[in-house]
Design a protein around this motif. Structure first.
Motif, PDB file in Angstrom:
ATOM      1  N   THR A 124       4.510   5.090   4.466  1.00 25.65           N
ATOM      2  CA  THR A 124       3.741   6.391   4.939  1.00 25.65           C
ATOM      3  C   THR A 124       4.780   6.709   5.791  1.00 25.65           C
ATOM      4  O   THR A 124       6.058   6.459   6.689  1.00 25.65           O
TER       5      THR A 124
ATOM      6  N   GLU B  88     -10.131   4.879  -0.083  1.00 17.76           N
ATOM      7  CA  GLU B  88     -10.726   4.750   0.948  1.00 17.76           C
ATOM      8  C   GLU B  88     -12.645   5.043   0.651  1.00 17.76           C
ATOM      9  O   GLU B  88     -13.401   4.115   1.562  1.00 17.76           O
TER      10      GLU B  88
ATOM     11  N   GLY C 139      -6.819   8.744  -0.883  1.00 19.11           N
ATOM     12  CA  GLY C 139      -7.605   9.098  -0.287  1.00 19.11           C
ATOM     13  C   GLY C 139      -8.918   9.797  -0.617  1.00 19.11           C
ATOM     14  O   GLY C 139      -9.111  11.104  -1.145  1.00 19.11           O
TER      15      GLY C 139
ATOM     16  N   ASP D  14       0.705  -0.918   0.117  1.00 20.35           N
ATOM     17  CA  ASP D  14      -0.023   0.082   0.112  1.00 20.35           C
ATOM     18  C   ASP D  14       0.770   1.276   0.127  1.00 20.35           C
ATOM     19  O   ASP D  14       1.883   1.204   1.035  1.00 20.35           O
TER      20      ASP D  14
ATOM     21  N   SER E 271      -0.852   6.334  -2.609  1.00 20.57           N
ATOM     22  CA  SER E 271      -1.713   6.756  -2.139  1.00 20.57           C
ATOM     23  C   SER E 271      -2.340   8.133  -1.528  1.00 20.57           C
ATOM     24  O   SER E 271      -2.688   7.717  -0.804  1.00 20.57           O
ATOM     25  N   PRO E 272      -2.447   9.313  -2.097  1.00 18.27           N
ATOM     26  CA  PRO E 272      -2.611  10.552  -2.384  1.00 18.27           C
ATOM     27  C   PRO E 272      -3.581  11.035  -1.864  1.00 18.27           C
ATOM     28  O   PRO E 272      -4.942  10.585  -2.096  1.00 18.27           O
TER      29      PRO E 272
ATOM     30  N   TYR F 286     -10.248   6.924   9.998  1.00 19.24           N
ATOM     31  CA  TYR F 286      -9.224   6.567   9.031  1.00 19.24           C
ATOM     32  C   TYR F 286      -9.199   5.101   9.973  1.00 19.24           C
ATOM     33  O   TYR F 286      -8.707   4.408   8.746  1.00 19.24           O
TER      34      TYR F 286
HETATM   35  N1  ARG Z   1      -4.093   8.756   1.885  1.00 18.38           N
HETATM   36  C1  ARG Z   1      -2.895   8.537   3.504  1.00 18.38           C
HETATM   37  C2  ARG Z   1      -1.922   9.919   3.403  1.00 18.38           C
HETATM   38  O1  ARG Z   1      -1.800  10.613   2.273  1.00 18.38           O
HETATM   39  C3  ARG Z   1      -1.790   7.894   3.133  1.00 18.38           C
HETATM   40  C4  ARG Z   1      -2.747   6.327   3.520  1.00 18.38           C
HETATM   41  C5  ARG Z   1      -1.322   5.773   3.865  1.00 18.38           C
HETATM   42  N2  ARG Z   1      -2.121   3.607   3.580  1.00 18.38           N
HETATM   43  C6  ARG Z   1      -3.474   3.613   4.410  1.00 18.38           C
HETATM   44  N3  ARG Z   1      -4.043   2.580   4.183  1.00 18.38           N
HETATM   45  N4  ARG Z   1      -3.522   4.063   5.733  1.00 18.38           N
HETATM   46  O2  ARG Z   1      -1.407  10.239   4.181  1.00 18.38           O
END
Ligand code: ARG
Length: 578
Positions: free
Chosen positions: A345, A271, A166, A124, A127-128, A321
């Motif tokens: 991350t 998400e 996201g 994973d 993931s923006p 989250y």
């Molecule tokens: N969208 C999140 C961010 O930009 C990161 C997601 C990371 N992955 C996860 N499964 N929580 O901060």
């Protein structure tokens, strides 16, 4: 594949067995005790024998003497005992011959530990958050994540790359309000994410202004945003259409960056996909008695494990989250039956992961220990910090565009054809940024300076790619020559090169077990240094001695192979000409 260390460990274990008896010491144990002396005049690899004293009940000096007398192998010109150390000196010729033949026989798979067969890893990464900028803070997750995917693929794992977009949350309520008030379809169609971000920044600023000027600190715009998000959650047709459009516009842009980096994802389930998969997990938590009500919110108490509570439901019943991550992990286990799930991350999220990993354990999922969080430090650019909400950020696409433009300036002279120049500049410019970033241990906080990344003299991506191109041009001249190392005597530069080539499998292993692509980057620098020393001191294709020429070309061929593999493992392209 026998690396220098493995080979030596096996020899020592064998000698211990015949000299001291069976079952005392395994080759694996010896492996961990071996050292590379800082000065190779002492030996190319050494065993500090004091580590064996206890097991073998002898003094280090006695052990070293006994082993030195017992070990014979043509790959070593000498095995000597010095003050309790057992020092091995490589025989350049036979060692180089074995290394080169291994590399040339195995080709693209040289260096692979081949231990992933039949296993699946889910990664994973990147993931923006849609409609928020895709900025320098995402560089780490994107390139560390992708490099880890490539490393696992190299080891034979089946890999699934997931971009957990996201694409859900209250920001969409804000964006819908902002769009309805100030937005314009064609502006967004043309300007893409930047326009969405502008709207997002504007509404955040206006909400803040309202909160500051209203006596009750209330913001009507914030209320409206909440209402629009609620409508979205209830699948209001108009809002769903807007949401999907915002997501598509953003994705299109992310994909341009991914294309530059050569990244493709196997899944873009973000998400939003998990909204209707959360209730079952929340119910399970409740049924198991793990949920507590705290000031109206539903939480899992993690006091026993010295962590703050993990929030599952807010007071108004909406999910959070961690709730989504739990549902996503359960879904992925079912879908892919992974042996390992890696999440890359920023380190700021470490607590989040530790918390929900623990909750998954408490829920009785026996795969909880297959979840791995891989954190990384912060990145600033020329000293500037990040601030998403105010829009003061360095965008990834701008960072790459700048690198490409600068390389283009330099490359234009050699490549007058614009398309060709652009193609080279993309490979070198993007590679420079990635290489520079991946040369640091991932946990280190770094300050990104473009000049450093682009320099051709420094330890940079352009330098590594240039060295690779150099090997290509030598091999082009060499034609079919240089398929093996011959009987010609080799000097220490050549032996050092062979030694460096032979280190590759070990470094790949270390990169995999530490989740640390920078180990590969630094290895590339070692290999480039060893090769360039060899290149400057030895004539290769023009060497008068046919036997020696053959060996030198073979070493160049092996370098070319390993450099190509290694550069690809850290997401760099390998142009044959620069
Ligand atoms: N969208 C999140 C961010 O930009 C990161 C997601 C990371 N992955 C996860 N499964 N929580 O901060």
């Amino acid at each position: 594949m026998l690396t220098l260390k493995k080979n030596t460990a096996a020899l020592i274990a064998e000698a211990v067995k015949s000299g001291f008896g069976e079952g005392l010491l395994s080759a694996e144990e010896v492996f961990t005790m071996l050292e590379y002396p800082p000065d190779s005049s002492m030996g190319d690899i050494a065993l500090p024998c004091f580590r064996l004293s206890k097991t073998l009940r002898r003094s280090p000096v006695q052990i070293a003497d006994m082993l030195a007398a017992a070990i014979k192998c043509e790959e070593f010109s000498s095995v000597t005992a010095v003050n309790g150390y057992l020092n091995f000196k490589i025989d350049g010729k036979s060692f180089s011959r074995r290394v080169a033949s291994e590399v040339l026989n195995l080709g693209d798979s040289y260096g692979s530990p081949m231990n992933g067969e039949g296993k699946t890893v889910v990664l994973d990464y990147s993931s923006p958050n849609v409609a928020k900028p895709f900025h320098i803070g995402h560089l780490g997750t994107t390139v560390i994540g992708h490099s880890l995917k490539l490393l696992h693929e190299f080891a034979g794992y089946k890999c699934v790359g997931i971009n957990y977009l996201g694409d859900w949350g209250t920001q969409f309520g804000k964006l819908i309000v902002a769009y309805k008030l100030w937005g314009d379809k064609s502006t967004i169609e043309q300007g893409g994410v930047d326009e969405l971000v502008k709207l997002y920044v504007r509404i955040n600023n206006e909400i803040k202004a309202e909160e500051e000027s209203n006596e009750d600190k209330k913001s009507p715009l914030a209320d409206q945003s909440r209402a629009e998000f609620k409508k979205l959650e209830e699948f209001d047709e108009e809002n769903i259409a807007l949401w999907r459009w915002f997501v598509d516009v953003s994705l299109e842009e992310y994909q341009r960056t991914y294309k530059l980096l050569g990244i493709e994802f196997d899944s873009y389930k973000g998400e939003s996909f998990y909204t209707d998969r959360m209730p079952a997990q929340v119910q399970k938590l409740r049924d198991m008695g793990l949920l507590e009500i705290d000031d109206g919110a539903s939480i899992v108490n993690l006091e026993k494990w010295n962590m703050p509570v993990c929030l599952i439901l807010k007071r108004d019943g909406s999910t959070l989250y961690p709730t989504r991550d739990i549902a996503a992990a359960v879904y992925r286990k079912g879908e892919y039956n992974f042996d390992k799930a890696i999440y890359v991350t920023a380190a700021q999220q470490s607590l989040h992961f530790a918390q929900w990993f623990k909750v998954v354990e408490l829920m009785g999922y026996d795969w909880h220990n297959q979840l791995v969080h891989v954190p990384y430090g912060t990145v600033s650019v020329n000293g500037a910090k990040l601030a998403t909400r105010t829009g003061n950020v360095v965008l990834l696409k701008d960072l790459f565009a700048e690198a490409i433009a600068r390389v283009k300036e330099i490359a234009r002279e050699k490549h007058p054809d614009d398309a060709e120049c652009q193609a080279i500049a993309e490979k070198v410019g993007v590679g420079a940024v990635v290489f520079h970033y991946l040369s640091n241990n991932r946990m280190r906080d770094i300050n990104f300076i473009m000049e450093d990344a682009l320099s051709f003299d420094g330890n940079t991506g352009p330098y590594a790619q240039y060295t690779y191109a150099r090997t290509c041009s030598i091999l082009e001249k060499a034609g079919d020559l240089g398929r093996s190392v011959t009987d010609a005597a080799l000097s220490s530069v050549e032996t050092e090169l062979a030694k460096t080539i032979s280190m590759f499998p070990e470094r790949v292993n270390a990169a995999l077990s530490d989740y640390e692509p920078s180990v590969v980057t630094r290895y590339i620098l070692d290999l480039c240094a060893a090769f360039n020393r060899f290149y400057h001191e030895c004539s290769i294709v023009n060497c008068d001695d046919a036997e020696l020429r053959e060996s030198r070309i073979a070493l160049t061929r092996a370098t070319n192979q390993v450099l190509r593999t290694a550069l690809h493992l850290i997401c760099l392209q390998t142009p044959e000409k620069i």
